[in-house]
Design an enzyme around this catalytic site. Structure first.
Site, PDB file in Angstrom:
ATOM      1  N   ARG A   4       0.819  -1.208   0.000  1.00  0.00           N
ATOM      2  CA  ARG A   4       0.000   0.000   0.000  1.00  0.00           C
ATOM      3  C   ARG A   4       0.860   1.268   0.000  1.00  0.00           C
ATOM      4  O   ARG A   4       0.464   2.306   0.533  1.00  0.00           O
ATOM      5  CB  ARG A   4      -0.954   0.005   1.204  1.00  0.00           C
ATOM      6  CG  ARG A   4      -2.430   0.177   0.785  1.00  0.00           C
ATOM      7  CD  ARG A   4      -3.340   0.197   2.005  1.00  0.00           C
ATOM      8  NE  ARG A   4      -3.975  -1.093   2.198  1.00  0.00           N
ATOM      9  CZ  ARG A   4      -4.361  -1.574   3.374  1.00  0.00           C
ATOM     10  NH1 ARG A   4      -4.166  -0.896   4.471  1.00  0.00           N
ATOM     11  NH2 ARG A   4      -4.944  -2.744   3.452  1.00  0.00           N
TER      12      ARG A   4
ATOM     13  N   ASP B 287      -6.954  -2.744  -7.121  1.00  0.00           N
ATOM     14  CA  ASP B 287      -7.654  -3.319  -5.981  1.00  0.00           C
ATOM     15  C   ASP B 287      -7.947  -4.782  -6.271  1.00  0.00           C
ATOM     16  O   ASP B 287      -8.153  -5.164  -7.434  1.00  0.00           O
ATOM     17  CB  ASP B 287      -8.969  -2.573  -5.725  1.00  0.00           C
ATOM     18  CG  ASP B 287      -9.577  -2.939  -4.382  1.00  0.00           C
ATOM     19  OD1 ASP B 287     -10.394  -3.872  -4.344  1.00  0.00           O
ATOM     20  OD2 ASP B 287      -9.208  -2.312  -3.373  1.00  0.00           O
TER      21      ASP B 287
ATOM     22  N   ARG C 179      -6.322  12.496  -5.822  1.00  0.00           N
ATOM     23  CA  ARG C 179      -7.635  11.891  -5.511  1.00  0.00           C
ATOM     24  C   ARG C 179      -8.708  12.968  -5.459  1.00  0.00           C
ATOM     25  O   ARG C 179      -9.829  12.776  -5.969  1.00  0.00           O
ATOM     26  CB  ARG C 179      -7.536  11.147  -4.176  1.00  0.00           C
ATOM     27  CG  ARG C 179      -8.838  10.598  -3.614  1.00  0.00           C
ATOM     28  CD  ARG C 179      -9.326   9.362  -4.350  1.00  0.00           C
ATOM     29  NE  ARG C 179     -10.543   8.853  -3.722  1.00  0.00           N
ATOM     30  CZ  ARG C 179     -10.579   7.912  -2.793  1.00  0.00           C
ATOM     31  NH1 ARG C 179      -9.461   7.363  -2.345  1.00  0.00           N
ATOM     32  NH2 ARG C 179     -11.726   7.488  -2.306  1.00  0.00           N
TER      33      ARG C 179
ATOM     34  N   ARG D 125      -2.986   6.946   0.636  1.00  0.00           N
ATOM     35  CA  ARG D 125      -3.511   8.118   1.326  1.00  0.00           C
ATOM     36  C   ARG D 125      -2.525   8.806   2.258  1.00  0.00           C
ATOM     37  O   ARG D 125      -2.767   9.945   2.659  1.00  0.00           O
ATOM     38  CB  ARG D 125      -4.769   7.730   2.104  1.00  0.00           C
ATOM     39  CG  ARG D 125      -5.948   7.358   1.215  1.00  0.00           C
ATOM     40  CD  ARG D 125      -7.146   6.906   2.019  1.00  0.00           C
ATOM     41  NE  ARG D 125      -6.894   5.617   2.657  1.00  0.00           N
ATOM     42  CZ  ARG D 125      -7.776   4.988   3.438  1.00  0.00           C
ATOM     43  NH1 ARG D 125      -8.951   5.560   3.690  1.00  0.00           N
ATOM     44  NH2 ARG D 125      -7.492   3.821   3.979  1.00  0.00           N
TER      45      ARG D 125
ATOM     46  N   TYR E 210     -15.540 -11.533  -0.130  1.00  0.00           N
ATOM     47  CA  TYR E 210     -16.232 -10.303  -0.546  1.00  0.00           C
ATOM     48  C   TYR E 210     -17.374 -10.616  -1.509  1.00  0.00           C
ATOM     49  O   TYR E 210     -18.444 -10.006  -1.438  1.00  0.00           O
ATOM     50  CB  TYR E 210     -15.251  -9.335  -1.197  1.00  0.00           C
ATOM     51  CG  TYR E 210     -14.297  -8.690  -0.228  1.00  0.00           C
ATOM     52  CD1 TYR E 210     -14.636  -7.524   0.457  1.00  0.00           C
ATOM     53  CD2 TYR E 210     -13.043  -9.244   0.009  1.00  0.00           C
ATOM     54  CE1 TYR E 210     -13.760  -6.930   1.349  1.00  0.00           C
ATOM     55  CE2 TYR E 210     -12.150  -8.656   0.898  1.00  0.00           C
ATOM     56  CZ  TYR E 210     -12.522  -7.501   1.563  1.00  0.00           C
ATOM     57  OH  TYR E 210     -11.653  -6.925   2.451  1.00  0.00           O
TER      58      TYR E 210
END
Length: 341
Positions: free
Chosen positions: A23, A73, A36, A27, A147
């Site tokens: 990652r 993702d 973003r 962010r 998921y």
């Protein structure tokens, strides 16, 4: 000449320890937050190849990591299999219809959703120097299935674990579809320029031993077998988070080239139970990056010293947190770059 990360994944011990972070594009970087804000939602970024390329390259420019991990993702596979995918603010990803109460056959596959990802890989690969390895990835079948069945993440994957016991035939059908799609998806990434790929099994630790064999080891082994038939020279990293004592079986039975260790694994123990010479990746606790440069350096050095006798790629035990201070990442990079085994 290949970069030191790729050499290490191929089983070579290098003078310097290669470094990348799970990652690493995200962010915690101000440049990511700015892009973003300009581009909109997460999925908009993923499917905008120019923007996804830029995000992938941001941490390479800032920190000089040895690997550039594709910005994407793991839920792109269920999206391509026909589920609707949304990322809702404050709630995380949502997939519909949920396969706990809908048949897999009700979905209509949309494989062209992979095309933008391939374009991103090609753009990043063209922009990287030979010293930086382009890393592709996919979610492992069990984690992706959790998921698809429940429609969202959960603390203990209850719905999917129950379905695996109650209706193993339907569960196997879902896993088979993920395996087939993932082999094609990863092959497409490799053709576009990925030099190594990682299989993320973030929820592998939720399964009982016999279920781990059935839903983690066996499906990952089929993906590795399928990919190796197409791309025999491309290293595959397996990351079965939370697998604990089952890690050695995973390493022996899946056929992966390298093993990612999560932060709960004692590197000394892993060094004794994993196959001799197998490259390992990891495993600094991401939360230590919220502490001090001194603590970060001390732990990083301990990990590198413990794994000094085998090929080792330094990484975190899971993804970097969004509030991680930039200066602490810089301290980690300095510690790894300054150490010689």
């Amino acid at each position: 000449m290949p970069g030191i990360l790729l050499e290490t994944m191929r089983g070579q011990r290098t003078e310097e320890t290669p470094l990348w972070l799970m990652r690493q594009a995200g962010r915690y970087l101000p440049e990511y937050r700015a892009l973003r804000a300009e581009k909109g939602g997460f999925l908009d970024l993923v499917y905008d190849s120019d923007a996804a390329c830029e995000v992938t390259l941001q941490p390479i420019r800032r920190f000089g990591f040895d690997g550039a991990i594709l910005f994407s993702d793991i839920l792109i596979v269920p999206h391509a299999l026909g589920q609707k995918l949304e990322f809702l603010a404050g709630e995380g990803p949502k997939l519909s219809p949920t396969l706990v109460d809908h048949a897999l056959s009700s979905l209509e596959a949309v494989p062209e959703r992979f095309d933008a990802i391939y374009r991103t890989v090609a753009k990043v690969s063209a922009a990287l120097g030979p010293e930086t390895t382009m890393l592709g990835f996919a979610g492992s079948p069990w984690t992706v299935a959790t998921y698809m069945v429940a429609g969202e993440g959960s603390r203990d994957q209850h719905a999917t674990r129950e379905m695996a016991y109650r209706d193993p035939v339907a569960m196997q059908e879902i896993v088979d579809a993920i395996i087939e799609s993932s082999v094609g998806y990863l092959s497409g990434q490799i053709k576009a320029g990925a030099e190594a790929v990682q299989l993320f099994d973030s929820w592998a630790g939720s399964l009982a031993p016999d279920q781990f064999e059935k839903w983690v080891i066996a499906p990952n082994a089929r993906i590795v077998e399928g990919l190796k038939a197409l791309h025999p020279d491309t290293p595959i990293i397996g990351f079965p988070k939370g697998s604990g004592e089952k890690l050695a079986d995973y390493a022996r039975e899946t056929g992966v080239d390298a093993i990612g260790l999560d932060e709960t694994v004692d590197p000394a123990w892993a060094d004794t139970v994993l196959p001799a010479g197998m490259p390992v990746q990891g495993n600094l606790d991401p939360l230590i990056l919220m502490s001090t440069p001194e603590a970060i350096t001390a732990r990083a050095v301990t990990i590198m010293e413990t794994l000094r006798e085998r090929p080792h790629v330094f990484n975190l035990g899971h993804g970097i947190g969004q509030f991680t201070p930039i200066e602490n990442v810089e301290a980690l990079v300095a510690a790894v770059r300054g150490w010689r085994g």
